[in-house]
Design a protein around this motif. Structure first.
Motif, short mmCIF file in Angstrom:
data_model
loop_
_atom_site.label_atom_id
_atom_site.label_comp_id
_atom_site.label_asym_id
_atom_site.label_seq_id
_atom_site.Cartn_x
_atom_site.Cartn_y
_atom_site.Cartn_z
N PRO A 290 -62.13 24.64 -28.30
CA PRO A 290 -62.68 23.83 -27.20
C PRO A 290 -63.23 22.49 -27.68
O PRO A 290 -63.11 21.47 -27.00
CB PRO A 290 -63.79 24.71 -26.62
CG PRO A 290 -63.45 26.09 -27.04
CD PRO A 290 -62.77 25.97 -28.37
N VAL A 314 -73.51 24.32 -29.98
CA VAL A 314 -72.10 24.18 -29.60
C VAL A 314 -71.22 24.41 -30.82
O VAL A 314 -71.35 23.71 -31.82
CB VAL A 314 -71.82 22.79 -28.99
CG1 VAL A 314 -70.32 22.58 -28.80
CG2 VAL A 314 -72.54 22.65 -27.66
N TYR A 316 -67.74 24.32 -33.00
CA TYR A 316 -66.71 23.27 -33.10
C TYR A 316 -65.83 23.52 -34.30
O TYR A 316 -66.21 24.22 -35.26
CB TYR A 316 -67.36 21.89 -33.21
CG TYR A 316 -68.34 21.77 -34.36
CD1 TYR A 316 -67.93 21.38 -35.63
CD2 TYR A 316 -69.69 22.05 -34.16
CE1 TYR A 316 -68.83 21.26 -36.68
CE2 TYR A 316 -70.59 21.95 -35.20
CZ TYR A 316 -70.17 21.55 -36.46
OH TYR A 316 -71.06 21.46 -37.49
N MET A 378 -72.56 19.71 -21.67
CA MET A 378 -72.40 21.17 -21.70
C MET A 378 -71.41 21.64 -20.65
O MET A 378 -70.67 22.61 -20.87
CB MET A 378 -73.75 21.85 -21.52
CG MET A 378 -74.75 21.53 -22.62
SD MET A 378 -74.16 21.87 -24.30
CE MET A 378 -73.97 23.64 -24.24
N ASP A 379 -71.36 20.97 -19.51
CA ASP A 379 -70.37 21.31 -18.48
C ASP A 379 -68.95 21.07 -19.00
O ASP A 379 -68.04 21.87 -18.74
CB ASP A 379 -70.61 20.50 -17.20
CG ASP A 379 -71.89 20.89 -16.49
OD1 ASP A 379 -72.37 22.02 -16.71
OD2 ASP A 379 -72.42 20.06 -15.73
N VAL A 381 -68.02 21.19 -22.11
CA VAL A 381 -67.73 22.24 -23.10
C VAL A 381 -67.36 23.55 -22.41
O VAL A 381 -66.38 24.22 -22.79
CB VAL A 381 -68.94 22.44 -24.04
CG1 VAL A 381 -68.72 23.65 -24.95
CG2 VAL A 381 -69.18 21.19 -24.87
N GLU A 382 -68.11 23.91 -21.38
CA GLU A 382 -67.83 25.16 -20.66
C GLU A 382 -66.48 25.10 -19.97
O GLU A 382 -65.73 26.09 -19.94
CB GLU A 382 -68.94 25.46 -19.65
CG GLU A 382 -70.28 25.81 -20.28
CD GLU A 382 -70.19 26.98 -21.24
OE1 GLU A 382 -69.53 27.99 -20.88
OE2 GLU A 382 -70.75 26.90 -22.35
N ASP A 383 -66.15 23.96 -19.39
CA ASP A 383 -64.83 23.80 -18.76
C ASP A 383 -63.72 23.95 -19.80
O ASP A 383 -62.67 24.57 -19.52
CB ASP A 383 -64.73 22.43 -18.08
CG ASP A 383 -65.58 22.32 -16.82
OD1 ASP A 383 -66.00 23.39 -16.32
OD2 ASP A 383 -65.83 21.18 -16.38
N LYS A 385 -63.84 25.70 -22.59
CA LYS A 385 -63.75 27.10 -22.98
C LYS A 385 -62.94 27.90 -21.96
O LYS A 385 -62.12 28.77 -22.34
CB LYS A 385 -65.15 27.70 -23.11
CG LYS A 385 -65.93 27.21 -24.31
CD LYS A 385 -67.32 27.85 -24.34
CE LYS A 385 -68.13 27.38 -25.55
NZ LYS A 385 -69.49 27.98 -25.55
N ARG A 386 -63.17 27.61 -20.68
CA ARG A 386 -62.44 28.37 -19.63
C ARG A 386 -60.94 28.04 -19.64
O ARG A 386 -60.12 28.88 -19.26
CB ARG A 386 -63.04 28.05 -18.27
CG ARG A 386 -64.37 28.75 -18.03
CD ARG A 386 -64.80 28.62 -16.59
NE ARG A 386 -65.16 27.25 -16.25
CZ ARG A 386 -66.40 26.78 -16.31
NH1 ARG A 386 -67.40 27.57 -16.72
NH2 ARG A 386 -66.66 25.53 -15.97
N SER A 387 -60.61 26.84 -20.06
CA SER A 387 -59.20 26.42 -20.01
C SER A 387 -58.41 26.77 -21.25
O SER A 387 -57.19 26.63 -21.30
CB SER A 387 -59.12 24.91 -19.78
OG SER A 387 -59.66 24.19 -20.89
#
Length: 388
Positions: A290, A314, A316, A378-379, A381-383, A385-387
């Protein structure tokens, strides 16, 4: 912290060996100045002192009013009154000597007053940007910024540079605190010695919210960031360099980068093949995690970037291109040239989130710190991870 008027008041508080139940940081972007501190009225003037006098609350606004109240209420100093000398003609020589002595004393007094005024401005000149505003890492505009329920307690005194460092951070993190003056000769030195088990060293922090008690400005500052901020900000000097120096060097970097990769060679096909291979490696790397960061090992910007990612938790993937961009230290000039063609940026660090470059530490689209300050990092990063 960096206000001359506030410093003058703090000096007098130290000299009078007083404790202040609550010091409320009042930078322009602080909570109290923007109606965000419950139960506390926004002051019209900074500094403002609120005191209980004979059972009634009184407000003193501005340096002159506060110092007048403190001196009248707590000072035992007696001002020397001016004495008029009357003399006969028989001691005119003595009068001349006396007048000369008075003139010298007046001149010395004026010089001392000038020097005293200069010392009030000097700390602000030495650290001009510190303690003047709330840092973005603790801004009231961001959600979920940790706040203490009870005011912190700080043993401190004016004139100690390590105490100043702690008070700067308290202002920049917008943290109210109880100030216990413990200057040289203060009875609180003995009190502090009992608290610490023998040391009267300042600054000393007590956090009633966590039970933490600690000396050493460096440790206190890191604790405050870890406990009451969303992240520990990178060096301000790097930000200045990013804003001023980096834009000047960017055209040079873009010129040198392909040359280091071999663009000057007669066999252009060979050069383009190496760049294409490097691009393929990059696309493969940024698709496997991510967050991917390209770095130089000796770059302070890269070090601060990875430290910041570690600080906010986070994960990496780190890809090093060598020690630095200087010839002999760069290990993979073709990959750096490929990054330039892909992202338009040759400087490192170069951070990818979800396969898209967001730039470096301070600059880019938008860069790590600007993304954190906008509350979107952070949003992102989370997006990512989901993708994945």
């Amino acid at each position: 912290e960096n206000s001359r008027a506030c410093r003058s008041v703090r000096e007098r508080i130290t000299e009078l060996d007083l404790a202040v139940d609550k010091v409320i940081p009042s930078a322009k972007n602080s909570r109290v100045m923007n109606g965000g501190l419950e139960g506390v009225e926004k002051p019209s003037i900074v500094p403002t002192l609120v005191a209980i006098v004979e059972g009634k609350e009184q407000k003193f606004q501005g340096e002159a009013q506060i110092l007048g109240f403190l001196n009248e209420k707590f000072s035992n100093e007696k001002k020397l009154s001016k004495v008029k000398v009357v003399a006969s003609s028989s001691n005119l020589e003595s009068i001349d000597e006396t007048e000369s002595s008075v003139e010298i004393e007046n001149a010395v007094t004026q010089i001392k007053e000038i020097l005293s005024d200069l010392t009030k401005y000097l700390p602000g000149l030495l650290r001009p940007s510190r303690g003047m505003k709330v840092a973005s890492t603790a801004s009231f505009t961001l959600p979920n910024v940790p706040r203490p329920r009870k005011a912190l307690i700080v043993y401190s005194y004016e004139g100690n540079q390590f105490c100043r460092l702690v008070r700067e951070i308290l202002t920049e993190l917008d943290l109210p605190y109880e100030l216990r003056s413990a200057g040289k000769g203060s009875f609180r030195r003995e009190e502090l010695s009992e608290v610490t088990g023998g040391s009267s060293q300042c600054p000393y922090l007590i956090d009633p919210n966590t039970g933490i008690r600690m000396p050493e400005s460096k440790d206190i500052i890191q604790y405050l960031y870890d406990t009451y901020a969303l992240w520990t900000p990178p060096s301000e000097l790097l930000r200045l360099a990013s804003d001023v120096v980096t834009p000047l060097l960017a055209p040079l970097y873009k010129l040198i980068t392909p040359l280091q990769a071999g663009s000057y060679r007669e066999n252009e096909f060979e050069y383009r093949s190496e760049i294409a291979e490097a691009k393929a490696e990059i696309f493969d790397e940024i698709s496997t995690a991510p967050v991917v960061i390209y770095t130089f090992e000796l770059s302070p910007f890269c070090t601060e970037a990875t430290n910041l990612l570690d600080n906010i938790g986070v994960g990496y993937k780190k890809v090093s291109l060598g020690r630095e961009w200087i010839p002999g230290l760069i290990a993979n000039p073709a990959k750096r040239a490929a990054l330039l063609e892909i992202t338009g940026q040759s400087s490192l660090p170069n951070v990818f989130i979800g396969g898209t470059s967001i730039g470096g530490l301070y600059s880019g689209k938008p860069g790590i710190v600007p993304a954190l300050e906008k509350g979107v990092f952070m949003d992102m990063v989370e997006d990512a991870k989901r993708s994945m």
